[in-house]
Design a protein around this motif. Structure first.
Motif, PDB file in Angstrom:
ATOM      1  N   ILE A 195       0.856  -1.186   0.000  1.00 45.42           N
ATOM      2  CA  ILE A 195       0.000   0.000   0.000  1.00 45.42           C
ATOM      3  C   ILE A 195       0.891   1.234   0.000  1.00 45.42           C
ATOM      4  N   GLY A 196       0.739   2.054  -1.038  1.00 44.45           N
ATOM      5  CA  GLY A 196       1.534   3.270  -1.152  1.00 44.45           C
ATOM      6  C   GLY A 196       1.058   4.338  -0.182  1.00 44.45           C
ATOM      7  N   VAL A 197       1.998   5.083   0.370  1.00 39.14           N
ATOM      8  CA  VAL A 197       1.675   6.158   1.301  1.00 39.14           C
ATOM      9  C   VAL A 197       1.753   7.479   0.546  1.00 39.14           C
ATOM     10  N   GLY A 198       0.695   8.259   0.602  1.00 39.99           N
ATOM     11  CA  GLY A 198       0.675   9.557  -0.060  1.00 39.99           C
ATOM     12  C   GLY A 198       0.470   9.461  -1.566  1.00 39.99           C
ATOM     13  N   VAL A 199      -0.137   8.366  -2.025  1.00 40.56           N
ATOM     14  CA  VAL A 199      -0.391   8.201  -3.456  1.00 40.56           C
ATOM     15  C   VAL A 199      -1.898   8.178  -3.708  1.00 40.56           C
ATOM     16  N   THR A 200      -2.276   8.443  -4.943  1.00 41.86           N
ATOM     17  CA  THR A 200      -3.696   8.462  -5.298  1.00 41.86           C
ATOM     18  C   THR A 200      -4.230   7.040  -5.454  1.00 41.86           C
ATOM     19  N   ALA A 201      -5.532   6.925  -5.493  1.00 42.03           N
ATOM     20  CA  ALA A 201      -6.162   5.626  -5.727  1.00 42.03           C
ATOM     21  C   ALA A 201      -5.781   5.098  -7.108  1.00 42.03           C
ATOM     22  N   GLU A 202      -5.632   6.019  -8.053  1.00 46.95           N
ATOM     23  CA  GLU A 202      -5.217   5.625  -9.402  1.00 46.95           C
ATOM     24  C   GLU A 202      -3.815   5.011  -9.366  1.00 46.95           C
ATOM     25  N   ARG A 257      -7.562   0.706 -19.470  1.00 48.83           N
ATOM     26  CA  ARG A 257      -8.591   0.007 -18.689  1.00 48.83           C
ATOM     27  C   ARG A 257      -9.222   0.946 -17.663  1.00 48.83           C
ATOM     28  N   LEU A 258      -8.412   1.764 -17.003  1.00 51.39           N
ATOM     29  CA  LEU A 258      -8.928   2.721 -16.026  1.00 51.39           C
ATOM     30  C   LEU A 258      -9.824   3.762 -16.689  1.00 51.39           C
ATOM     31  N   GLN A 259      -9.425   4.232 -17.878  1.00 48.03           N
ATOM     32  CA  GLN A 259     -10.243   5.212 -18.604  1.00 48.03           C
ATOM     33  C   GLN A 259     -11.553   4.602 -19.037  1.00 48.03           C
TER      34      GLN A 259
END
Length: 184
Positions: free
Chosen positions: A110-117, A176-178
């Protein structure tokens, strides 16, 4: 000895540890169980259901008010007799160590300070390639870095082949996200 629900409170002494009971609840459930304990202040009966051999047992907490009737089936040994209970401490410690290592590994993903994207891109890359976080950069195969905003042109380091592979996965994941964003 069958007892009707109105007599339950006057016969609490029948709920001695180890006794085997056949119980019918006010909700129509019928089952057999062995009394583990009875807590008078809360009026809760703790029963071990069934008589199947093996280490796994069902435990039921039952408010005595919900007992419509019960029959005394006999007396058995204390189900929690310490002399007969075996706890494999080594096995429990090994399970605890494994659970802690798994929790740490999950936390590192889990990244810290990153967006959900960014987290979604990390998960997509992790499906096919070994990845880890280095602050807000994704490190792929311990050589390729993907920096924010996590576009193909933000890929650096590593061999040209590794770079191309990461760029291709990034492009596909962005598409895929778009597509998912457009359908919502």
């Amino acid at each position: 000895m069958a007892m009707e629900g109105s007599n339950i409170n006057s016969n609490r002494e029948d709920f001695t540890v180890g006794c085997l009971l056949s119980i019918k609840t006010t909700l129509g459930e019928e089952f057999h169980g062995q009394v583990i304990t009875f807590d008078r202040p809360s009026n809760i009966l703790v029963l071990q259901e069934g008589s199947k051999p093996g280490p796994k047992k069902n435990i039921r907490f039952l408010k005595a008010n919900y007992i419509k009737e019960f029959s005394f089936l006999g007396q058995a040994e204390d189900p929690l007799d310490i002399k007969k209970c075996y706890i494999d401490l080594h096995s429990l410690q090994a399970r605890e160590e494994l659970a802690l290592r798994q929790a740490e590994a999950d936390a590192e993903r889990i990244g810290v300070g990153v967006t959900a994207e960014a987290q979604g891109i990390f998960y997509a890359l992790s499906k096919t390639l070994p990845v880890r976080w280095d602050k807000t950069s994704i490190v792929v195969m311990n050589e390729v870095h993907v920096s924010s905003p996590y576009l193909p042109e933000c890929v650096s380091g590593g061999t040209p082949a590794a770079n191309d592979r990461v760029k291709k996965v990034l492009e596909l994941e962005r598409k895929r996200l778009q597509a998912r964003g457009a359908s919502q």
